[in-house]
Design a protein around this motif. Structure first.
Motif, PDB file in Angstrom:
ATOM      1  N   ARG A 105       0.816  -1.223   0.000  1.00  0.00           N
ATOM      2  CA  ARG A 105       0.000   0.000   0.000  1.00  0.00           C
ATOM      3  C   ARG A 105       0.846   1.268   0.000  1.00  0.00           C
ATOM      4  NH1 ARG A 105      -4.058  -3.109  -1.430  1.00  0.00           N
ATOM      5  NH2 ARG A 105      -4.317  -4.833   0.035  1.00  0.00           N
ATOM      6  N   LEU A 106       2.156   1.128  -0.110  1.00  0.00           N
ATOM      7  CA  LEU A 106       3.025   2.284   0.015  1.00  0.00           C
ATOM      8  C   LEU A 106       3.485   2.802  -1.339  1.00  0.00           C
ATOM      9  CD1 LEU A 106       5.215   1.250   3.089  1.00  0.00           C
ATOM     10  CD2 LEU A 106       2.982   2.373   3.030  1.00  0.00           C
ATOM     11  N   ASN A 107       3.941   4.039  -1.329  1.00  0.00           N
ATOM     12  CA  ASN A 107       4.435   4.692  -2.528  1.00  0.00           C
ATOM     13  C   ASN A 107       5.838   4.166  -2.836  1.00  0.00           C
ATOM     14  OD1 ASN A 107       5.437   6.447  -4.463  1.00  0.00           O
ATOM     15  ND2 ASN A 107       4.686   8.290  -3.473  1.00  0.00           N
ATOM     16  N   PRO A 108       6.043   3.554  -3.998  1.00  0.00           N
ATOM     17  CA  PRO A 108       7.375   3.001  -4.309  1.00  0.00           C
ATOM     18  C   PRO A 108       8.457   4.065  -4.406  1.00  0.00           C
ATOM     19  CG  PRO A 108       5.931   2.928  -6.240  1.00  0.00           C
ATOM     20  CD  PRO A 108       5.069   3.309  -5.079  1.00  0.00           C
ATOM     21  N   ARG A 109       8.073   5.328  -4.532  1.00  0.00           N
ATOM     22  CA  ARG A 109       9.071   6.398  -4.523  1.00  0.00           C
ATOM     23  C   ARG A 109       9.545   6.702  -3.108  1.00  0.00           C
ATOM     24  NH1 ARG A 109       5.349   8.178  -8.434  1.00  0.00           N
ATOM     25  NH2 ARG A 109       6.239   8.395 -10.530  1.00  0.00           N
ATOM     26  N   VAL A 110       8.750   6.274  -2.122  1.00  0.00           N
ATOM     27  CA  VAL A 110       9.118   6.486  -0.725  1.00  0.00           C
ATOM     28  C   VAL A 110       9.715   5.216  -0.124  1.00  0.00           C
ATOM     29  CG1 VAL A 110       8.274   7.079   1.590  1.00  0.00           C
ATOM     30  CG2 VAL A 110       7.349   8.243  -0.436  1.00  0.00           C
ATOM     31  N   CYS A 111       9.044   4.093  -0.356  1.00  0.00           N
ATOM     32  CA  CYS A 111       9.478   2.810   0.195  1.00  0.00           C
ATOM     33  C   CYS A 111       9.883   1.889  -0.949  1.00  0.00           C
ATOM     34  CB  CYS A 111       8.342   2.181   1.012  1.00  0.00           C
ATOM     35  SG  CYS A 111       8.781   0.606   1.776  1.00  0.00           S
ATOM     36  N   ARG A 112      11.162   1.568  -1.033  1.00  0.00           N
ATOM     37  CA  ARG A 112      11.644   0.716  -2.122  1.00  0.00           C
ATOM     38  C   ARG A 112      12.426  -0.465  -1.565  1.00  0.00           C
ATOM     39  NH1 ARG A 112      17.021   2.568  -2.793  1.00  0.00           N
ATOM     40  NH2 ARG A 112      17.322   4.664  -1.912  1.00  0.00           N
ATOM     41  N   VAL A 113      12.544  -1.477  -2.398  1.00  0.00           N
ATOM     42  CA  VAL A 113      13.222  -2.709  -2.012  1.00  0.00           C
ATOM     43  C   VAL A 113      14.575  -2.774  -2.708  1.00  0.00           C
ATOM     44  CG1 VAL A 113      13.111  -5.231  -1.991  1.00  0.00           C
ATOM     45  CG2 VAL A 113      11.017  -3.882  -1.705  1.00  0.00           C
ATOM     46  N   ALA A 114      15.606  -3.112  -1.958  1.00  0.00           N
ATOM     47  CA  ALA A 114      16.941  -3.342  -2.513  1.00  0.00           C
ATOM     48  C   ALA A 114      17.240  -4.836  -2.393  1.00  0.00           C
ATOM     49  CB  ALA A 114      17.993  -2.524  -1.776  1.00  0.00           C
ATOM     50  N   ALA A 115      17.270  -5.508  -3.529  1.00  0.00           N
ATOM     51  CA  ALA A 115      17.585  -6.939  -3.573  1.00  0.00           C
ATOM     52  C   ALA A 115      18.726  -7.114  -4.569  1.00  0.00           C
ATOM     53  CB  ALA A 115      16.361  -7.749  -3.981  1.00  0.00           C
ATOM     54  N   LEU A 116      19.939  -7.042  -4.084  1.00  0.00           N
ATOM     55  CA  LEU A 116      21.094  -7.013  -4.969  1.00  0.00           C
ATOM     56  C   LEU A 116      21.471  -8.411  -5.450  1.00  0.00           C
ATOM     57  CD1 LEU A 116      21.205  -4.261  -3.475  1.00  0.00           C
ATOM     58  CD2 LEU A 116      23.691  -4.413  -3.593  1.00  0.00           C
ATOM     59  N   PRO A 117      21.848  -8.528  -6.726  1.00  0.00           N
ATOM     60  CA  PRO A 117      22.334  -9.817  -7.232  1.00  0.00           C
ATOM     61  C   PRO A 117      23.750 -10.069  -6.746  1.00  0.00           C
ATOM     62  CG  PRO A 117      22.530  -8.144  -8.931  1.00  0.00           C
ATOM     63  CD  PRO A 117      21.840  -7.479  -7.765  1.00  0.00           C
ATOM     64  N   ALA A 118      24.298 -11.212  -7.147  1.00  0.00           N
ATOM     65  CA  ALA A 118      25.690 -11.510  -6.796  1.00  0.00           C
ATOM     66  C   ALA A 118      26.601 -10.429  -7.386  1.00  0.00           C
ATOM     67  CB  ALA A 118      26.081 -12.883  -7.339  1.00  0.00           C
ATOM     68  N   PRO A 119      27.674 -10.068  -6.692  1.00  0.00           N
ATOM     69  CA  PRO A 119      28.557  -9.005  -7.189  1.00  0.00           C
ATOM     70  C   PRO A 119      29.246  -9.404  -8.486  1.00  0.00           C
ATOM     71  CG  PRO A 119      29.547 -10.130  -5.309  1.00  0.00           C
ATOM     72  CD  PRO A 119      28.145 -10.629  -5.405  1.00  0.00           C
ATOM     73  N   ASN A 120      29.416  -8.418  -9.365  1.00  0.00           N
ATOM     74  CA  ASN A 120      30.153  -8.680 -10.608  1.00  0.00           C
ATOM     75  C   ASN A 120      31.650  -8.552 -10.342  1.00  0.00           C
ATOM     76  OD1 ASN A 120      30.811  -5.884 -10.636  1.00  0.00           O
ATOM     77  ND2 ASN A 120      28.941  -5.418 -11.785  1.00  0.00           N
ATOM     78  N   GLU A 121      32.434  -8.712 -11.396  1.00  0.00           N
ATOM     79  CA  GLU A 121      33.897  -8.718 -11.242  1.00  0.00           C
ATOM     80  C   GLU A 121      34.396  -7.400 -10.669  1.00  0.00           C
ATOM     81  OE1 GLU A 121      36.153 -11.083 -11.555  1.00  0.00           O
ATOM     82  OE2 GLU A 121      34.540 -12.520 -11.958  1.00  0.00           O
ATOM     83  N   ARG A 122      33.842  -6.289 -11.149  1.00  0.00           N
ATOM     84  CA  ARG A 122      34.276  -4.979 -10.654  1.00  0.00           C
ATOM     85  C   ARG A 122      33.902  -4.812  -9.185  1.00  0.00           C
ATOM     86  NH1 ARG A 122      32.135   0.181 -10.087  1.00  0.00           N
ATOM     87  NH2 ARG A 122      33.668   1.869 -10.340  1.00  0.00           N
ATOM     88  N   GLU A 123      32.687  -5.208  -8.826  1.00  0.00           N
ATOM     89  CA  GLU A 123      32.229  -5.038  -7.446  1.00  0.00           C
ATOM     90  C   GLU A 123      33.031  -5.880  -6.467  1.00  0.00           C
ATOM     91  OE1 GLU A 123      27.511  -3.912  -8.195  1.00  0.00           O
ATOM     92  OE2 GLU A 123      28.177  -6.012  -8.216  1.00  0.00           O
TER      93      GLU A 123
END
Length: 308
Positions: A105-123
């Motif tokens: 029920r929340l505004n995605p501009r206010v409440c967002r989800v961070a679900a990061l994939p596996a790090p790439n070579e640079r990361e």
């Protein structure tokens, strides 16, 4: 009121009711999905489990808590608060289900989800926390981390994706990193979703049997089943080293998914003192009609076929 105007009023009433019901369909769809999985469970186990929480009570409480989340969202926006909520736990512990109910029920501009994939070579060559920092909130934002920097203390450690020295450095660094976040004004809340060996085995078996859920079961998840005790030891070490006064861990009993959702949301609301923000009433202006405006017909071939 004439019969014609009465019919118009009924038609408007029916349309409003349909719109309101449709606004709740997302939760109903999720619940139907749960029912479908329950049916698979019953088929696989040979019996029906007892209902742990009455359905009407569950929905009533969920919608009440979601109303409070909307109030919290307004308070965070109004006061330019910065909120980070971390969700950790074993695979299939129910983190995603809780996150869905929070964001519904929340505004995605206010409440967002961070679900990061596996790090790439640079990361992999960066400072370990660097790729997470870019997802931290600005004032007036809430970020929900569906897994977080604690990957190093869990999957990376157990699966051999980092060295023992990497883990030791992580345990030295993370308390200071989180204290720094808190000193900067970030409200940091950390949840660990706890399930039993039997519960995970059953949920994995359900995913294998369900074509709509098989994508959730990765080769890493399958391998993790053989390393249950290693994950347990890694979790215990993580809690021991990173349960700090500035950012304590909160353990959610998650074998019962419905109770876990309600308990977690209710607890989250208690972590951030908030009040209802008064908003000026919204008044829809009358539509401006220009006599020289003529609507251009849309070619029939442009319409999506109405199969339903």
């Amino acid at each position: 009121m004439t019969e014609h105007s009465l019919d118009d009023a009924r038609a408007i009433h029916d349309r409003i009711r349909a719109e309101m019901l449709d606004s709740f369909d997302e939760e109903l769809e999720l619940e139907i999905d749960d029912d479908r999985l329950d049916a698979l469970t019953n088929e696989m186990s040979g019996h029906s489990p007892a209902e742990t929480i009455e359905r009407r009570h569950y929905f009533k409480e969920l919608f009440r808590l979601q109303r409070e989340l909307v109030k919290l969202q307004s308070w965070v926006q109004h006061n330019k608060l910065k909120v980070v909520v971390i969700f950790e736990g074993r695979d299939s512990a129910g983190k995603g289900g809780v996150i869905k109910r929070i964001t519904q029920r929340l505004n995605p501009r206010v409440c967002r989800v961070a679900a990061l994939p596996a790090p790439n070579e640079r990361e992999r060559t960066q400072w370990y926390f660097q790729r997470y920092v870019s997802h931290l909130p600005a004032g007036g934002e809430i970020v929900l981390f569906d897994r977080s920097w604690y990957n190093r203390a869990g999957v990376e450690r157990v699966m051999g994706f980092c060295t023992d020295n990497d883990v030791e450095e992580f345990f030295r660094s993370v308390p200071e990193f989180e204290r720094m976040l808190v000193r900067s004004g970030i409200i940091l809340v950390k949840y660990w979703f706890s399930i039993t060996d039997e519960a995970q085995h059953l949920r994995f078996s359900m995913r294998i049997a369900d074509p709509l859920k098989q994508w959730k079961l990765s080769p890493m998840d399958v391998e993790a089943r053989t390393r249950w005790e290693q994950y347990t030891k890694a979790k215990e070490a993580m809690l021991e080293h990173t349960h700090i006064p500035e950012a304590p861990w909160h353990v959610v009993q998650a074998v019962d998914k419905k109770k876990a959702r309600l308990n977690c949301i209710a607890h989250l609301l208690e972590q951030i003192p908030y009040q209802e923000v008064e908003h000026p009433p919204v008044v829809l202006p009358a539509r401006v009609r220009n006599p020289d405006y003529h609507r251009t017909p849309v070619p029939a071939e442009m319409y999506v076929p109405e199969k339903y």
